[in-house]
Design a protein around this motif. Structure first.
Motif, short mmCIF file in Angstrom:
data_model
loop_
_atom_site.label_atom_id
_atom_site.label_comp_id
_atom_site.label_asym_id
_atom_site.label_seq_id
_atom_site.Cartn_x
_atom_site.Cartn_y
_atom_site.Cartn_z
N PHE A 137 0.84 -1.19 0.00
CA PHE A 137 0.00 0.00 0.00
C PHE A 137 0.88 1.24 0.00
O PHE A 137 1.99 1.25 0.56
N SER A 138 0.39 2.31 -0.60
CA SER A 138 1.22 3.50 -0.83
C SER A 138 1.04 4.59 0.22
O SER A 138 1.59 5.68 0.08
N HIS A 139 0.30 4.34 1.29
CA HIS A 139 0.03 5.37 2.29
C HIS A 139 1.33 5.82 2.97
O HIS A 139 2.18 4.99 3.31
N TYR A 140 1.43 7.10 3.20
CA TYR A 140 2.68 7.68 3.72
C TYR A 140 3.08 7.09 5.07
O TYR A 140 4.26 6.92 5.37
N LYS B 98 5.29 3.84 4.93
CA LYS B 98 6.53 3.78 4.15
C LYS B 98 7.70 3.20 4.92
O LYS B 98 8.60 2.62 4.33
N ASP B 99 7.71 3.34 6.25
CA ASP B 99 8.80 2.79 7.05
C ASP B 99 8.40 1.54 7.81
O ASP B 99 9.15 1.06 8.67
N VAL B 100 7.20 1.02 7.52
CA VAL B 100 6.73 -0.19 8.20
C VAL B 100 7.20 -1.40 7.40
O VAL B 100 6.86 -1.53 6.22
N GLU C 197 6.04 -7.33 6.73
CA GLU C 197 6.09 -8.56 7.51
C GLU C 197 4.71 -8.84 8.10
O GLU C 197 3.77 -8.05 7.94
N GLU C 198 4.60 -9.97 8.76
CA GLU C 198 3.32 -10.40 9.31
C GLU C 198 2.76 -9.35 10.28
O GLU C 198 3.49 -8.79 11.10
N ASN C 199 1.47 -9.11 10.19
CA ASN C 199 0.76 -8.17 11.06
C ASN C 199 1.22 -6.72 10.91
O ASN C 199 1.00 -5.91 11.81
N ARG C 200 1.82 -6.39 9.77
CA ARG C 200 2.34 -5.03 9.57
C ARG C 200 1.25 -3.97 9.60
O ARG C 200 1.52 -2.81 9.93
N LEU C 201 0.01 -4.33 9.27
CA LEU C 201 -1.07 -3.34 9.25
C LEU C 201 -1.79 -3.23 10.58
O LEU C 201 -2.73 -2.45 10.70
N GLU C 202 -1.34 -4.00 11.57
CA GLU C 202 -1.98 -3.91 12.88
C GLU C 202 -1.87 -2.48 13.40
O GLU C 202 -0.79 -1.89 13.45
N THR D 79 7.41 8.93 16.10
CA THR D 79 6.95 8.51 14.78
C THR D 79 5.50 8.06 14.91
O THR D 79 5.04 7.70 16.01
N ILE D 80 4.78 8.06 13.79
CA ILE D 80 3.40 7.58 13.82
C ILE D 80 3.36 6.12 14.25
O ILE D 80 2.47 5.70 14.99
#
Length: 362
Positions: free
Chosen positions: A162-165, A168-170, A173-178, A230-231
């Protein structure tokens, strides 16, 4: 005196050559135009086209230009500008969402009619994702509501770029969108057999990520940067607060405890039970064995924050992570009613634990 006849002859020849060149140019252009016209006419009027059934999925209201480009990508037509022109001539300003069946042997007029009249309506499902749900819970809810296919959800969640800002530094890997699937009430198109499951999962997850981008306001981003954070860190801390604070008035206090421990050399571990429960699942109480589990989410044995958030927090908990209370508490213990006793020292904390165990707050 020299004769002028040769000059006249050359002048006549030059004129003839110019005329011939002009004629050749006109004939050449005519051939090109006529050939192009034949090609366009063949496609537009379906003079010589192979037939074949094709399913067209419009997930939202679409312009003739967008539909023309989609049909070209699907190799149903060759000239999207002509499709757009025909749509205008038939006074079609937009096409409704739905699942349509067309035949590639149709002419443009027939395709336009099919895309207006032969629609199978797409069911819309209203889903409320509660604050504090983790990815597994969100996936289970979406599967239950017939919004997504489980395997497609996990494939997209863990591997789609996904291109969301804020991503970009996430790491991929598994569960990255948590933490980034914003809890809210959504309207999604239902899953159906005519839709590509992974493409649909991209749309569903993207909608929640877009909502996160909207809810994490510019003011919040400015405060995050001003605090040297950081966010990703905010989302992780907010997820811990979301799971630990059952009362609104305690969110910022618990946020302060987390930062006091992170910023003190005397407390190498956050010792937050909710992070272990993210791995072990819901339990009444953690055992001594649970506290030794080999996992980066075990904040009794790993310093700092967990590798990802442990749930998807709401705005209130993110604000508590950005602007926590300034106090001297380093400990807290839960009372039966869900509130907490906050302590400054280990001695105070042990007394609080003893009081809770003795039933003082029952």
């Amino acid at each position: 005196m020299a004769s002028k006849k040769p000059r006249r002859i050359w002048s006549v020849l030059a004129g003839m050559l110019n005329t011939v060149s002009y004629v050749v140019l006109i004939v050449g252009l005519s051939l090109i135009i006529s050939t192009f016209a034949i090609l366009v006419a063949n496609d537009v009027l379906a003079l010589v086209k192979d037939g074949g059934e094709l399913t067209v999925e419009l997930k939202q209201e679409s312009t003739p230009e967008a539909v023309g480009n989609l049909l070209m990508e699907m190799e149903a037509i060759e000239y999207p500008w002509a499709f757009e022109l025909f749509s205008m001539l038939k006074k079609v300003e937009s096409y409704e969402p739905g699942t349509y069946t067309i035949d590639t042997g149709m002419d443009y007029s027939q395709m336009i009619s099919a895309l207006r009249d032969d629609r199978v309506p797409v069911a819309v499902v209203r889903v409320t994702i509660p604050e504090g749900y983790n990815l597994k819970e969100i996936c289970a809810l979406l599967v239950e509501k017939n919004v997504i296919v489980e395997s497609a959800f996990w494939e997209v969640a863990n591997n789609y770029d996904f291109s969301h800002y804020f991503l970009k530094d996430v790491p991929m890997e598994e569960n990255r969108l948590e933490g980034y699937l914003f809890p809210d009430t959504y309207e999604f198109y239902a899953n159906n057999e005519n839709v590509n499951a992974e493409s649909h999962a991209v749309d569903v997850i993207n909608k929640m990520l877009n909502n996160f981008a909207k809810k994490y306001t510019k003011a919040m981003r400015n405060l995050t940067e001003a605090n040297g954070m950081t966010i990703a860190d905010v989302v992780k801390v907010a997820s811990l607060i979301e799971k630990e604070a059952q009362r609104e008035e305690e969110r910022m206090i618990i946020g302060g405890v987390i930062y006091n421990r992170l910023n003190s050399g005397n407390f190498p571990f956050l010792q937050i039970d909710a992070s272990i429960l993210y791995v072990t699942g819901h339990k009444e109480a953690l055992t001594a064995e649970d506290l030794q589990i080999d996992s980066p989410y075990n904040l009794y044995t790993n310093s700092g924050l967990p590798p990802t958030a442990i749930c998807n927090p709401g705005v209130a908990c993110m604000m508590a992570a950005i602007q926590p209370d300034n106090h001297k508490y380093y400990y807290y213990v839960a009372k039966p009613d869900g509130s907490h006793i906050f302590s400054r020292t280990n001695e105070e904390h042990n007394r609080a634990i003893a009081d809770v165990a003795a039933g003082k707050y029952n």
